[in-house]
Design an enzyme around this catalytic site. Structure first.
Site, PDB file in Angstrom:
ATOM      1  N   ARG A 120     -21.324  -2.648  10.101  1.00  0.00           N
ATOM      2  CA  ARG A 120     -20.913  -3.441   8.921  1.00  0.00           C
ATOM      3  C   ARG A 120     -20.121  -2.631   7.898  1.00  0.00           C
ATOM      4  NH1 ARG A 120     -26.390  -5.541   9.381  1.00  0.00           N
ATOM      5  NH2 ARG A 120     -26.256  -7.365  10.712  1.00  0.00           N
ATOM      6  N   LYS A 178      -5.223  -3.756   4.434  1.00  0.00           N
ATOM      7  CA  LYS A 178      -5.131  -4.805   5.461  1.00  0.00           C
ATOM      8  C   LYS A 178      -5.341  -4.155   6.817  1.00  0.00           C
ATOM      9  CE  LYS A 178      -2.170  -8.363   3.495  1.00  0.00           C
ATOM     10  NZ  LYS A 178      -0.858  -9.039   3.571  1.00  0.00           N
ATOM     11  N   GLU A 230      10.851  -1.400   5.577  1.00  0.00           N
ATOM     12  CA  GLU A 230       9.825  -1.696   4.564  1.00  0.00           C
ATOM     13  C   GLU A 230      10.187  -1.036   3.224  1.00  0.00           C
ATOM     14  OE1 GLU A 230       7.565  -3.906   5.114  1.00  0.00           O
ATOM     15  OE2 GLU A 230       6.777  -3.792   7.155  1.00  0.00           O
ATOM     16  N   LYS A 243       3.614  -0.621  -3.946  1.00  0.00           N
ATOM     17  CA  LYS A 243       2.545  -1.284  -3.182  1.00  0.00           C
ATOM     18  C   LYS A 243       1.232  -1.217  -3.959  1.00  0.00           C
ATOM     19  CE  LYS A 243       0.551  -2.588   0.997  1.00  0.00           C
ATOM     20  NZ  LYS A 243       0.630  -2.719   2.418  1.00  0.00           N
ATOM     21  N   GLU A 286      -4.579 -11.020  -1.596  1.00  0.00           N
ATOM     22  CA  GLU A 286      -3.434 -11.908  -1.412  1.00  0.00           C
ATOM     23  C   GLU A 286      -3.745 -13.363  -1.767  1.00  0.00           C
ATOM     24  OE1 GLU A 286      -0.801 -10.811   1.860  1.00  0.00           O
ATOM     25  OE2 GLU A 286      -0.329 -12.915   2.112  1.00  0.00           O
ATOM     26  N   ARG A 290       0.493 -10.716  -4.011  1.00  0.00           N
ATOM     27  CA  ARG A 290       0.645  -9.818  -2.855  1.00  0.00           C
ATOM     28  C   ARG A 290       1.504 -10.419  -1.749  1.00  0.00           C
ATOM     29  NH1 ARG A 290      -3.825  -5.856   0.073  1.00  0.00           N
ATOM     30  NH2 ARG A 290      -2.396  -5.138   1.678  1.00  0.00           N
ATOM     31  N   ASN A 332       5.318  -9.715   1.868  1.00  0.00           N
ATOM     32  CA  ASN A 332       5.640 -10.280   3.189  1.00  0.00           C
ATOM     33  C   ASN A 332       7.071 -10.779   3.267  1.00  0.00           C
ATOM     34  OD1 ASN A 332       3.215  -9.971   4.692  1.00  0.00           O
ATOM     35  ND2 ASN A 332       2.282 -11.465   3.317  1.00  0.00           N
ATOM     36  N   HIS A 367       8.696 -11.176   6.598  1.00  0.00           N
ATOM     37  CA  HIS A 367       7.666 -11.061   7.632  1.00  0.00           C
ATOM     38  C   HIS A 367       7.408 -12.374   8.374  1.00  0.00           C
ATOM     39  CE1 HIS A 367       7.120  -7.217   5.741  1.00  0.00           C
ATOM     40  NE2 HIS A 367       6.071  -6.894   6.459  1.00  0.00           N
ATOM     41  N   HIS A 372       7.479 -11.762  12.088  1.00  0.00           N
ATOM     42  CA  HIS A 372       6.324 -11.905  12.981  1.00  0.00           C
ATOM     43  C   HIS A 372       6.653 -12.847  14.138  1.00  0.00           C
ATOM     44  CE1 HIS A 372       3.106 -10.568   9.805  1.00  0.00           C
ATOM     45  NE2 HIS A 372       3.797  -9.562  10.292  1.00  0.00           N
ATOM     46  N   HIS A 430       8.114  -3.664  14.589  1.00  0.00           N
ATOM     47  CA  HIS A 430       7.757  -4.462  13.409  1.00  0.00           C
ATOM     48  C   HIS A 430       8.867  -4.387  12.344  1.00  0.00           C
ATOM     49  CE1 HIS A 430       5.224  -6.277  10.338  1.00  0.00           C
ATOM     50  NE2 HIS A 430       5.511  -5.265   9.531  1.00  0.00           N
TER      51      HIS A 430
HETATM   52  P1  NAD Z   1       3.394   2.415  15.609  1.00  0.00           P
HETATM   53  O1  NAD Z   1       2.072   2.658  15.063  1.00  0.00           O
HETATM   54  O2  NAD Z   1       3.506   1.721  16.907  1.00  0.00           O
HETATM   55  O3  NAD Z   1       4.162   3.796  15.687  1.00  0.00           O
HETATM   56  C1  NAD Z   1       5.463   3.811  16.190  1.00  0.00           C
HETATM   57  C2  NAD Z   1       5.641   4.796  17.350  1.00  0.00           C
HETATM   58  O4  NAD Z   1       5.784   6.108  16.821  1.00  0.00           O
HETATM   59  C3  NAD Z   1       4.474   4.859  18.314  1.00  0.00           C
HETATM   60  O5  NAD Z   1       4.968   5.069  19.604  1.00  0.00           O
HETATM   61  C4  NAD Z   1       3.715   6.082  17.836  1.00  0.00           C
HETATM   62  O6  NAD Z   1       2.917   6.673  18.835  1.00  0.00           O
HETATM   63  C5  NAD Z   1       4.837   6.989  17.426  1.00  0.00           C
HETATM   64  N1  NAD Z   1       4.527   7.989  16.408  1.00  0.00           N
HETATM   65  C6  NAD Z   1       3.749   7.835  15.325  1.00  0.00           C
HETATM   66  N2  NAD Z   1       3.828   8.920  14.548  1.00  0.00           N
HETATM   67  C7  NAD Z   1       4.653   9.783  15.176  1.00  0.00           C
HETATM   68  C8  NAD Z   1       5.142  11.069  14.862  1.00  0.00           C
HETATM   69  N3  NAD Z   1       4.842  11.666  13.708  1.00  0.00           N
HETATM   70  N4  NAD Z   1       5.947  11.683  15.733  1.00  0.00           N
HETATM   71  C9  NAD Z   1       6.307  11.058  16.900  1.00  0.00           C
HETATM   72  N5  NAD Z   1       5.909   9.828  17.233  1.00  0.00           N
HETATM   73  C10 NAD Z   1       5.089   9.193  16.373  1.00  0.00           C
HETATM   74  O7  NAD Z   1       4.312   1.564  14.582  1.00  0.00           O
HETATM   75  P2  NAD Z   1       4.440   1.573  12.990  1.00  0.00           P
HETATM   76  O8  NAD Z   1       5.817   1.147  12.723  1.00  0.00           O
HETATM   77  O9  NAD Z   1       3.918   2.796  12.389  1.00  0.00           O
HETATM   78  O10 NAD Z   1       3.452   0.403  12.560  1.00  0.00           O
HETATM   79  C11 NAD Z   1       3.671  -0.923  12.938  1.00  0.00           C
HETATM   80  C12 NAD Z   1       2.369  -1.670  12.850  1.00  0.00           C
HETATM   81  O11 NAD Z   1       1.916  -1.662  11.503  1.00  0.00           O
HETATM   82  C13 NAD Z   1       2.467  -3.115  13.261  1.00  0.00           C
HETATM   83  O12 NAD Z   1       1.393  -3.436  14.092  1.00  0.00           O
HETATM   84  C14 NAD Z   1       2.367  -3.864  11.955  1.00  0.00           C
HETATM   85  O13 NAD Z   1       1.799  -5.137  12.108  1.00  0.00           O
HETATM   86  C15 NAD Z   1       1.502  -2.966  11.155  1.00  0.00           C
HETATM   87  N6  NAD Z   1       1.654  -3.127   9.699  1.00  0.00           N
HETATM   88  C16 NAD Z   1       0.534  -3.248   8.974  1.00  0.00           C
HETATM   89  C17 NAD Z   1       0.625  -3.338   7.604  1.00  0.00           C
HETATM   90  C18 NAD Z   1      -0.621  -3.396   6.768  1.00  0.00           C
HETATM   91  O14 NAD Z   1      -0.531  -3.655   5.575  1.00  0.00           O
HETATM   92  N7  NAD Z   1      -1.770  -3.134   7.340  1.00  0.00           N
HETATM   93  C19 NAD Z   1       1.881  -3.300   6.974  1.00  0.00           C
HETATM   94  C20 NAD Z   1       3.013  -3.173   7.767  1.00  0.00           C
HETATM   95  C21 NAD Z   1       2.885  -3.069   9.146  1.00  0.00           C
HETATM   96  N1  GLY Z   2       2.390  -5.395   4.317  1.00  0.00           N
HETATM   97  C1  GLY Z   2       2.004  -6.484   3.481  1.00  0.00           C
HETATM   98  C2  GLY Z   2       0.777  -6.233   2.702  1.00  0.00           C
HETATM   99  O1  GLY Z   2       0.167  -5.191   2.776  1.00  0.00           O
HETATM  100  O2  GLY Z   2       0.367  -7.086   1.962  1.00  0.00           O
END
Ligand code: NAD
Ligand code: GLY
Length: 389
Positions: A143, A165, A207, A249, A259, A263, A267, A270, A274, A287
């Site tokens: 939990r 998130k 972003e 942010k 949100e 917030r 998006n 997005h 998405h 993404h």
């Molecule tokens: P990712 O986590 O897939 O990383 C991208 C690629 O880079 C992967 O292959 C990873 O292994 C590689 N990588 C990571 N760090 C590295 C480094 N330092 N050197 C070499 N390779 C490296 O993608 P991302 O763009 O980081 O994240 C996208 C995800 O984040 C999506 O799932 C999206 O929905 C999510 N997201 C979440 C939020 C939130 O608020 N929680 C906001 C935006 C995006």
């Molecule tokens: N990436 C959108 C949020 O964190 O609200």
């Protein structure tokens, strides 16, 4: 193609690097936490000592993936072993297509096998995929146990690691199963960006550009001036871009953590983005790439809706995204009824209300507005903004 140095060739932290180090706070009362931005963080136990995460005797479990682990897990393990009695790492398969129940279960299996208890701390070392999944696991395990974000992509440093998130994808919709769960600390080590593939750096820039477009036109102008320096991984430019993005942010999240209003502006792009990710199959479009094309569509829809007559803004956005190496047109996701498929996927969105899609659009000079739009106008924009150049 991976960029520049391997992790092992990085210089030790020097005085200049220390000057680049900055700490911001996400002010959420008892759930407040710091975002530390700088170089040499992975090797600096003092950074993680500020986490207020857990007693130093607690077990630390690093969740990473098969790409990031070989580059950085050893260094982080060494650093954390100065603070924690036991430190171990779990490597997940790499990719958006693994952001699902099966992979999430690997984390729970590992936590249980290693006897993790309520005092254990989970460290997410990687991009947004690792961060979102490890955060969700931390929210659920017993939990809720403490977790720390150690983001290693630009996208994760400026966006996904901040704000709490956490989620996994469902075949029917992106990030549809998850929780709001804040980390105890975010440590953005800018040096990790040296190994990031260029395409991933560009995805992160989407972003960064989003923050300028929806919140700070002066930052947008700064990005126009400094985009080449960012793409060349200039440390000062990167430090400024990450800091300003995290500041924005944090300001938004502090006002509206879950949100219920403001917030949603984060998006921007997005809703379309998405749909692109799900429609193309998770992982085909990054993404940030979906968000880039999605922001152009949202800007075009704002014009179509008459919310603004500033067509120069859409042009400016398009130019900046293209310079960042990002797509400015969406893909065809259905051969016969492309717009219909976009609409179908966009209805499965967390902002939808009673099946009605709500878009983040822009009014004059980047003022973000959240509202519904008639399907006919959305269709027209999709037809205009997809595929053929
Ligand atoms: P990712 O986590 O897939 O990383 C991208 C690629 O880079 C992967 O292959 C990873 O292994 C590689 N990588 C990571 N760090 C590295 C480094 N330092 N050197 C070499 N390779 C490296 O993608 P991302 O763009 O980081 O994240 C996208 C995800 O984040 C999506 O799932 C999206 O929905 C999510 N997201 C979440 C939020 C939130 O608020 N929680 C906001 C935006 C995006
Ligand atoms: N990436 C959108 C949020 O964190 O609200």
């Amino acid at each position: 193609m991976p960029r520049i140095a391997r992790a092992s060739t990085l210089e030790p932290m020097d005085k200049q690097a220390l000057r680049l180090r900055q700490t911001l706070t996400v002010g959420l009362g008892a759930r407040s936490y710091d975002i530390v931005i700088g170089t040499g963080l992975l090797a600096d136990a003092a950074v993680f000592g500020t986490a207020a995460a857990a007693p130093s005797s607690a077990q630390a479990l690093i969740v990473t993936n098969t790409t990031v682990g070989p580059l950085y897990a050893d260094r982080l393990m060494q650093t954390l072993s100065q603070r924690h009695a036991r430190v171990s790492a779990l490597s997940l398969p790499d990719g958006e297509s693994y952001k699902n129940w099966e992979t999430l279960n690997l984390i729970f299996d590992d936590l249980l096998r290693k006897g993790a208890d309520r005092k254990s701390v989970l460290y997410a070392l990687g991009g947004g995929v690792v961060g979102d999944m490890a955060g969700f696991a931390a929210a659920c395990y017993m939990r809720g146990i403490a977790f720390v974000q150690v983001p290693t992509t630009l996208l994760a440093q400026v966006d996904s690691s901040v704000g709490g998130k956490t989620a996994i994808n469902h075949p029917l919709g992106k990030n549809m199963v998850g929780a709001f769960y804040q980390p105890r600390l975010v440590a953005c080590d800018l040096e990790t960006l040296n190994t990031l593939p260029a395409r991933e750096l560009s995805a992160g820039l989407a972003e960064v550009i989003k923050y300028g477009a929806i919140y700070d036109m002066a930052f947008m102008a700064w990005l126009e001036e400094n985009l080449d320096a960012l793409r060349a991984l200039d440390p000062r430019a990167l430090a400024h871009a990450v800091r300003r993005s995290c500041q924005i942010k944090a300001e938004v999240v502090t006002q509206d953590e879950r949100e219920s209003g403001l917030r949603a502006i984060l998006n921007f792009g997005h809703t379309f983005g998405h749909a692109i990710e799900a429609g193309m199959g998770y992982g085909a479009w990054l993404h940030g790439e979906g968000v880039a094309a999605g922001m152009v569509m949202a800007a075009e829809l704002s014009l179509e809706m008459g919310l603004t007559d500033d067509s120069a803004f859409a042009q400016r956005l398009r130019r900046l995204l293209a310079r960042a190496g990002l797509p400015t047109r969406g893909p065809l996701i259905h051969p016969a009824d492309n717009a219909g498929r976009y609409l179908e996927l966009m209805r499965v969105d967390k902002k939808s209300e009673a099946g009605q899609i709500r878009f983040v659009l822009t009014g004059a000079a980047g003022r973000a507005i959240v509202c519904a739009a008639p399907d006919a106008l959305v269709r027209r924009v999709i037809d205009r903004c997809c595929a053929a150049p």
